[in-house]
Design a protein around this motif. Structure first.
Motif, PDB file in Angstrom:
ATOM      1  N   GLY A 141      29.819  48.355  20.924  1.00  0.00           N
ATOM      2  CA  GLY A 141      30.615  49.582  20.842  1.00  0.00           C
ATOM      3  C   GLY A 141      31.080  49.867  19.432  1.00  0.00           C
ATOM      4  N   LYS A 142      31.461  48.822  18.706  1.00  0.00           N
ATOM      5  CA  LYS A 142      31.900  49.009  17.325  1.00  0.00           C
ATOM      6  C   LYS A 142      30.744  49.504  16.456  1.00  0.00           C
ATOM      7  N   ALA A 143      29.558  48.932  16.664  1.00  0.00           N
ATOM      8  CA  ALA A 143      28.393  49.369  15.900  1.00  0.00           C
ATOM      9  C   ALA A 143      28.066  50.829  16.193  1.00  0.00           C
ATOM     10  N   LEU A 144      28.160  51.216  17.441  1.00  0.00           N
ATOM     11  CA  LEU A 144      27.844  52.587  17.834  1.00  0.00           C
ATOM     12  C   LEU A 144      28.900  53.571  17.331  1.00  0.00           C
ATOM     13  N   LEU A 145      30.163  53.225  17.499  1.00  0.00           N
ATOM     14  CA  LEU A 145      31.235  54.131  17.070  1.00  0.00           C
ATOM     15  C   LEU A 145      31.320  54.237  15.547  1.00  0.00           C
ATOM     16  N   ALA A 146      30.955  53.170  14.843  1.00  0.00           N
ATOM     17  CA  ALA A 146      30.983  53.215  13.378  1.00  0.00           C
ATOM     18  C   ALA A 146      29.959  54.185  12.818  1.00  0.00           C
ATOM     19  N   SER A 147      28.984  54.571  13.635  1.00  0.00           N
ATOM     20  CA  SER A 147      27.993  55.557  13.187  1.00  0.00           C
ATOM     21  C   SER A 147      28.549  56.976  13.234  1.00  0.00           C
ATOM     22  N   MET A 148      29.774  57.128  13.755  1.00  0.00           N
ATOM     23  CA  MET A 148      30.447  58.420  13.803  1.00  0.00           C
ATOM     24  C   MET A 148      31.569  58.439  12.776  1.00  0.00           C
ATOM     25  N   ASP A 149      32.088  59.624  12.467  1.00  0.00           N
ATOM     26  CA  ASP A 149      33.256  59.673  11.592  1.00  0.00           C
ATOM     27  C   ASP A 149      34.521  59.436  12.416  1.00  0.00           C
ATOM     28  N   ASP A 150      35.634  59.200  11.714  1.00  0.00           N
ATOM     29  CA  ASP A 150      36.873  58.840  12.405  1.00  0.00           C
ATOM     30  C   ASP A 150      37.350  59.927  13.366  1.00  0.00           C
ATOM     31  N   SER A 151      37.138  61.180  13.004  1.00  0.00           N
ATOM     32  CA  SER A 151      37.596  62.263  13.876  1.00  0.00           C
ATOM     33  C   SER A 151      36.827  62.241  15.192  1.00  0.00           C
ATOM     34  N   GLY A 152      35.543  61.955  15.128  1.00  0.00           N
ATOM     35  CA  GLY A 152      34.752  61.855  16.344  1.00  0.00           C
ATOM     36  C   GLY A 152      35.180  60.683  17.200  1.00  0.00           C
ATOM     37  N   VAL A 153      35.493  59.555  16.553  1.00  0.00           N
ATOM     38  CA  VAL A 153      35.957  58.372  17.283  1.00  0.00           C
ATOM     39  C   VAL A 153      37.295  58.656  17.954  1.00  0.00           C
ATOM     40  N   CYS A 154      38.216  59.268  17.219  1.00  0.00           N
ATOM     41  CA  CYS A 154      39.549  59.556  17.771  1.00  0.00           C
ATOM     42  C   CYS A 154      39.484  60.536  18.933  1.00  0.00           C
ATOM     43  N   ALA A 155      38.489  61.409  18.915  1.00  0.00           N
ATOM     44  CA  ALA A 155      38.329  62.343  20.028  1.00  0.00           C
ATOM     45  C   ALA A 155      37.902  61.620  21.301  1.00  0.00           C
ATOM     46  N   LEU A 156      37.266  60.467  21.147  1.00  0.00           N
ATOM     47  CA  LEU A 156      36.804  59.703  22.313  1.00  0.00           C
ATOM     48  C   LEU A 156      37.841  58.710  22.825  1.00  0.00           C
ATOM     49  N   LEU A 157      38.588  58.094  21.896  1.00  0.00           N
ATOM     50  CA  LEU A 157      39.446  56.971  22.266  1.00  0.00           C
ATOM     51  C   LEU A 157      40.918  57.368  22.372  1.00  0.00           C
ATOM     52  N   PRO A 158      41.638  56.772  23.311  1.00  0.00           N
ATOM     53  CA  PRO A 158      43.082  57.006  23.378  1.00  0.00           C
ATOM     54  C   PRO A 158      43.796  56.287  22.238  1.00  0.00           C
ATOM     55  N   THR A 159      45.042  56.646  21.989  1.00  0.00           N
ATOM     56  CA  THR A 159      45.815  55.998  20.931  1.00  0.00           C
ATOM     57  C   THR A 159      46.017  54.518  21.235  1.00  0.00           C
ATOM     58  N   ARG A 160      46.287  54.206  22.490  1.00  0.00           N
ATOM     59  CA  ARG A 160      46.473  52.823  22.927  1.00  0.00           C
ATOM     60  C   ARG A 160      45.219  52.387  23.668  1.00  0.00           C
ATOM     61  N   LEU A 161      44.568  51.343  23.169  1.00  0.00           N
ATOM     62  CA  LEU A 161      43.316  50.876  23.739  1.00  0.00           C
ATOM     63  C   LEU A 161      43.582  49.787  24.777  1.00  0.00           C
ATOM     64  N   GLU A 162      42.907  49.877  25.894  1.00  0.00           N
ATOM     65  CA  GLU A 162      43.126  48.941  26.995  1.00  0.00           C
ATOM     66  C   GLU A 162      42.554  47.567  26.638  1.00  0.00           C
ATOM     67  N   PRO A 163      43.361  46.504  26.732  1.00  0.00           N
ATOM     68  CA  PRO A 163      42.839  45.168  26.405  1.00  0.00           C
ATOM     69  C   PRO A 163      41.977  44.599  27.532  1.00  0.00           C
ATOM     70  N   ILE A 164      40.921  43.891  27.152  1.00  0.00           N
ATOM     71  CA  ILE A 164      40.103  43.145  28.116  1.00  0.00           C
ATOM     72  C   ILE A 164      40.517  41.679  28.100  1.00  0.00           C
ATOM     73  N   THR A 165      40.771  41.146  26.910  1.00  0.00           N
ATOM     74  CA  THR A 165      41.342  39.813  26.754  1.00  0.00           C
ATOM     75  C   THR A 165      42.519  39.939  25.792  1.00  0.00           C
TER      76      THR A 165
END
Length: 253
Positions: A141-165
């Motif tokens: 996911g980091k590799a894929l999202l890094a191919s976008m600019d920050d504005s595109g990433v922020c449009a996809l992700l919430p401010t608080r990210l859900e933890p898995i671990t």
């Protein structure tokens, strides 16, 4: 897409298949009725039609996903020469490193695993084909999202990210800093953000001519990793992604 444009019959099929795809075994008609909210008469008509087309199959007293759906879904990775190129490169990587290689696409804020080349030795993974993970917690996911600019990433992700671990990054600002590093190095990694004891290295391949944003990765237990091996695997992952990406671009010229 809004409900205004939903075709009721297709929505019912989608609901049935979603339940079956999430199940570990055959699902009874009664459980499907409860999960989908369909009347028994409508449900049985849908099940009969899907079974005749082999989209689903009857097993004991329940239903499972059918062979035809597998065949149709497999076409997704045959396009763009993606499957062919991945298999060739992944087989070479496994021959040298004896570690699994995974291929994934970005779908919204999630990654979806679409191919995998297994190693000779087992490693516990969550990367069954078709399975999903939140993009913010895994190297792919980091590799894929890094191919976008920050504005595109922020449009996809919430401010608080859900933890898995407990190691999952949960602040968006911290995550964006990680993406900056991925853009500089070409390598994404995570340690125990998805599963305890596992680390993962990933690199972005590119966007295929059919618009798939794809990346590949390898996952291995931390106990099999030292500084020398980490460098070897990181170089191999970045090189493999670069070669596949270049081959994909050459086919679209």
């Amino acid at each position: 897409m809004t409900d205004l444009y939903d075709v009721p019959a297709l929505k019912r099929v989608h609901d049935i298949l979603n339940v079956l795809s999430d199940a570990a075994g055959p699902v009874r008609a009664s459980a499907l009725a409860d999960a989908t909210g369909m009347s028994r008469s409508t449900l049985y008509l849908m099940l009969d039609s899907l079974e005749r087309r082999h989209w689903i199959e009857k097993r004991s007293d329940g239903y499972i996903i059918g062979l035809t759906l597998f065949e149709l879904g497999s076409a997704y990775v045959r396009h763009d020469r993606l499957h062919e190129l991945f298999r060739r490169e992944a087989a070479a990587f496994v021959a040298v490193h004896n570690e699994v290689v995974q291929l994934a696409v970005l779908d919204g804020a999630q990654i979806v695993y679409i191919a995998r080349e297994d190693a000779a030795r087992p490693v516990r993974l969550v990367s069954d084909l078709g399975s999903r993970l939140p993009a913010h917690c895994c190297a792919l996911g980091k590799a894929l999202l890094a191919s976008m600019d920050d504005s595109g990433v922020c449009a996809l992700l919430p401010t608080r990210l859900e933890p898995i671990t407990e190691r999952t990054v949960t602040r968006r600002a911290d995550f964006l800093k990680q993406l900056d590093e991925v853009r500089r190095s070409g390598l994404a990694c995570e340690r125990e953000e998805v599963s305890s004891g596992l680390t993962c290295f990933a690199a972005f391949i590119g966007v295929t001519m059919l618009g798939k944003r794809v990346a590949l990765s390898t996952s291995l237990p931390l106990e099999r990793l030292d500084a020398r091996r980490e460098k070897q695997i990181a170089v191999s992952i970045v090189g493999m992604a670069s070669r596949i990406g270049e081959a994909l671009r050459s086919t679209s010229r």
